[in-house]
Design a protein around this motif. Structure first.
Motif, short mmCIF file in Angstrom:
data_model
loop_
_atom_site.label_atom_id
_atom_site.label_comp_id
_atom_site.label_asym_id
_atom_site.label_seq_id
_atom_site.Cartn_x
_atom_site.Cartn_y
_atom_site.Cartn_z
N HIS A 144 0.85 -1.19 0.00
CA HIS A 144 0.00 0.00 0.00
C HIS A 144 0.89 1.24 0.00
CE1 HIS A 144 -2.65 -3.05 1.85
NE2 HIS A 144 -3.64 -2.38 1.29
N CYS A 145 0.52 2.24 -0.78
CA CYS A 145 1.34 3.44 -0.88
C CYS A 145 0.48 4.69 -0.73
CB CYS A 145 2.05 3.43 -2.23
SG CYS A 145 3.04 4.89 -2.56
N SER A 146 0.87 5.57 0.19
CA SER A 146 0.20 6.89 0.32
C SER A 146 -1.31 6.80 0.19
CB SER A 146 0.74 7.86 -0.74
OG SER A 146 2.07 8.22 -0.46
N GLU A 147 -1.89 5.89 0.97
CA GLU A 147 -3.34 5.66 0.83
C GLU A 147 -4.17 6.81 1.39
OE1 GLU A 147 -4.73 2.11 2.76
OE2 GLU A 147 -6.80 2.39 2.10
N SER A 148 -3.73 7.34 2.53
CA SER A 148 -4.57 8.28 3.27
C SER A 148 -3.69 9.40 3.83
CB SER A 148 -5.22 7.54 4.44
OG SER A 148 -4.20 7.01 5.27
N ASP A 149 -4.33 10.42 4.40
CA ASP A 149 -3.56 11.47 5.08
C ASP A 149 -2.61 10.85 6.09
OD1 ASP A 149 -4.36 14.09 4.12
OD2 ASP A 149 -6.35 13.65 4.93
N TRP A 150 -3.13 9.90 6.84
CA TRP A 150 -2.33 9.26 7.88
C TRP A 150 -1.11 8.56 7.30
CZ3 TRP A 150 -2.51 3.66 8.92
CH2 TRP A 150 -1.62 3.30 9.95
N GLN A 151 -1.31 7.69 6.32
CA GLN A 151 -0.16 6.96 5.78
C GLN A 151 0.81 7.89 5.07
OE1 GLN A 151 -0.87 3.70 2.96
NE2 GLN A 151 1.29 3.20 2.93
N HIS A 152 0.27 8.88 4.40
CA HIS A 152 1.11 9.85 3.69
C HIS A 152 2.00 10.62 4.68
CE1 HIS A 152 2.31 12.59 0.56
NE2 HIS A 152 1.77 13.63 1.16
N GLY A 153 1.37 11.12 5.75
CA GLY A 153 2.13 11.88 6.75
C GLY A 153 3.10 11.00 7.52
N TYR A 154 2.69 9.78 7.79
CA TYR A 154 3.53 8.84 8.54
C TYR A 154 4.89 8.65 7.85
CZ TYR A 154 5.01 4.35 10.56
OH TYR A 154 5.73 3.35 11.17
N ALA A 155 4.87 8.54 6.53
CA ALA A 155 6.12 8.29 5.79
C ALA A 155 7.10 9.43 6.01
CB ALA A 155 5.83 8.10 4.31
N PHE A 156 6.61 10.66 5.93
CA PHE A 156 7.51 11.81 6.11
C PHE A 156 8.05 11.84 7.54
CE2 PHE A 156 5.35 13.16 2.26
CZ PHE A 156 6.43 13.59 1.51
N GLU A 157 7.18 11.50 8.50
CA GLU A 157 7.60 11.52 9.90
C GLU A 157 8.65 10.45 10.20
OE1 GLU A 157 4.68 11.27 13.38
OE2 GLU A 157 3.97 12.95 12.14
#
Ligand code: GUN
Ligand code: FE
Length: 446
Positions: A233-246
């Motif tokens: 899964h890649c950049s599915e949601s705000d959460w997953q998208h933000g999590y990667a940067f964090e």
């Protein structure tokens, strides 16, 4: 199997903006299409006369390429239609992981997977890309179910070892055992796939939050060493998208690339939040995106810009994301892909002026949607299906028009090919699909 000829009215989409229709003769040798002719031509008559096995698609029925579902969670089949009001993280921990954990019981898996595969074939899903659970035995059962029913499939044991991104009662013990089980599962899936090889393994690190760095790196190495495809899964949601940067200090796409997981024919589920730079990277690596429009409406927080991705040269197909999406068929995803693309184009908040409300040039039509569901998905996977054309395997379905109990009504005086095609894509379900073939074999109907 030998040579088999099919005669009938064909509808298909060779490109994302081209509808191809006509009465055809399709010659299939050992499951591969070796010739197609206009039915009215002399050579068609010769070809038909030369083969003993001829299937004539009745008038009032349409022959189409089989559907490719790029993203399904097989062990979520029992929860289809439930708990979709929660945000993704809560849905995973409170509903989905408990449901998947039950597949420690291989007998339960056998029953569920036979039902799932049969249901998907009835919807015309001739190729399915599955996430199994963490369990090796249940994964074997899924591969067996596909092989037994004759569905073309990619089957992936899910790898997930992160102590925070997974519950302690449903995870791999550590990265090392996750890698060992993933490697063993490759051979186990192959061992039950049958001689024709229509069932293949696929490496399946669940997504960034569920995997340690060690596991992600190891899966990348395993992909390179084995040549087996990857899905995640890649950049599915705000959460997953933000999590990667964090956590990684970069986008999800960049993270996957860093770990060697963005390879040719890698399937990235969702990718709603990918930037233009991410799209360039995905296209450059030959990876593809499984667009799951209905699931995104629940968990994605945004509409995936399918048209922009296609314009950027990214391979895109469709996924049901069972059970994140509550509808099992890929035609239903076509319907939803068109719908959400219109919402993205127009925007959704009436208090905003029309010229600032939406994202211009986002809409896709039913031709593009069906292309995504067939040739687009096939291209993302690198499998020769998705089109009834020379060199492709014969994965196909028949839609009956005016079937009692079916959804399609055909008015011969009113419905030209283009309208009829739209009706089929928007309306057809299992009740309208009478026959399905995979690899030249009949898997639904007779
Ligand atoms: N992200 C990680 N696992 C899942 C899943 O099972 N479904 C969806 N929609 N997103 C996920
Ligand atoms: Fe998913």
């Amino acid at each position: 199997m030998g040579v088999h000829t099919y005669v009938g009215r064909v509808m298909q989409t060779p490109t994302r903006d081209q509808l191809d229709t006509g009465d055809r003769v399709i010659v299939v040798d050992e499951g591969t299409i070796v010739a197609t002719h206009d039915a009215s031509s002399d050579v068609a008559a010769t070809a038909t006369a030369a083969t003993a096995d001829v299937t004539t698609i009745p008038e009032g029925s349409v022959l189409m390429p089989g559907l490719v579902d790029l993203h399904i969670h097989a062990p979520q089949w029992p929860q289809l239609g439930t708990a979709l009001d929660l945000p993704l993280e809560k849905w995973l921990f409170e509903h989905t992981f408990p449901c998947e954990a039950r597949f420690a019981d291989a007998n339960f898996a056998r029953v569920v997977y036979a039902d799932l595969v049969g249901s998907l074939l009835a919807h015309g899903t001739t190729t399915a890309v599955y996430y199994s659970s963490v369990h090796r035995q249940a994964t074997i059962e899924l591969a067996r179910a596909c092989a037994a029913a004759g569905q073309r499939a990619f089957v992936g044991r899910v790898a997930m070892d992160h102590p925070e991104g997974t519950p302690e009662w449903y995870r791999d013990a550590d990265a090392r055992s996750a890698l060992a089980d993933s490697e063993a599962s490759i051979d186990e899936v192959r061992s039950v796939a049958g001689p024709d090889g229509i069932v293949e393994p696929i490496l399946t690190p669940r997504f960034g939050p569920a995997c340690t760095d060690e596991l992600l790196a190891g899966m990348g190495e395993l992909a390179a060493a084995s040549g087996v495809r990857v899905q995640t899964h890649c950049s599915e949601s705000d959460w997953q998208h933000g999590y990667a940067f964090e956590r990684f200090g970069m986008s999800d796409t960049e993270m996957l690339d860093r770990f060697g997981l963005l390879a040719d024919h890698t399937i990235l589920a969702h990718a709603d939040f990918v930037s233009s730079a991410d799209m360039g990277l995905i296209a450059g690596r030959g990876a593809g995106i499984a667009h799951c429009p209905l699931s995104n409406a629940y968990f994605g927080n945004a509409v995936f810009p399918a048209r922009r991705a296609l314009d950027a040269g990214v391979r895109v197909g469709l996924g049901t994301d069972i059970a994140g999406g509550a509808r099992a068929g890929v035609l239903q995803q076509c319907h939803d892909a068109v719908t959400v693309s219109r919402l993205l184009d127009d925007g959704v908040d009436a208090s905003i002026a029309a010229d600032r409300r939406g994202v211009a040039n986002s809409a896709i039509d039913t031709v593009t949607a069906f292309w995504l569901a067939t040739a687009g998905g096939a291209e993302a996977l690198g499998v020769p299906v998705g089109l009834l054309d020379v060199g492709r395997r014969f994965d196909a379905l028949v839609v009956d028009l005016d079937r009692r109990g079916g959804a399609i009504r055909y008015w011969a005086d009113i419905d030209d090919d283009a309208r009829l095609f739209e009706k089929i894509v928007r309306l057809a379900g299992p009740d309208d699909i009478s026959t399905v073939w995979v690899d030249g074999r009949t898997v639904v109907g007779n």
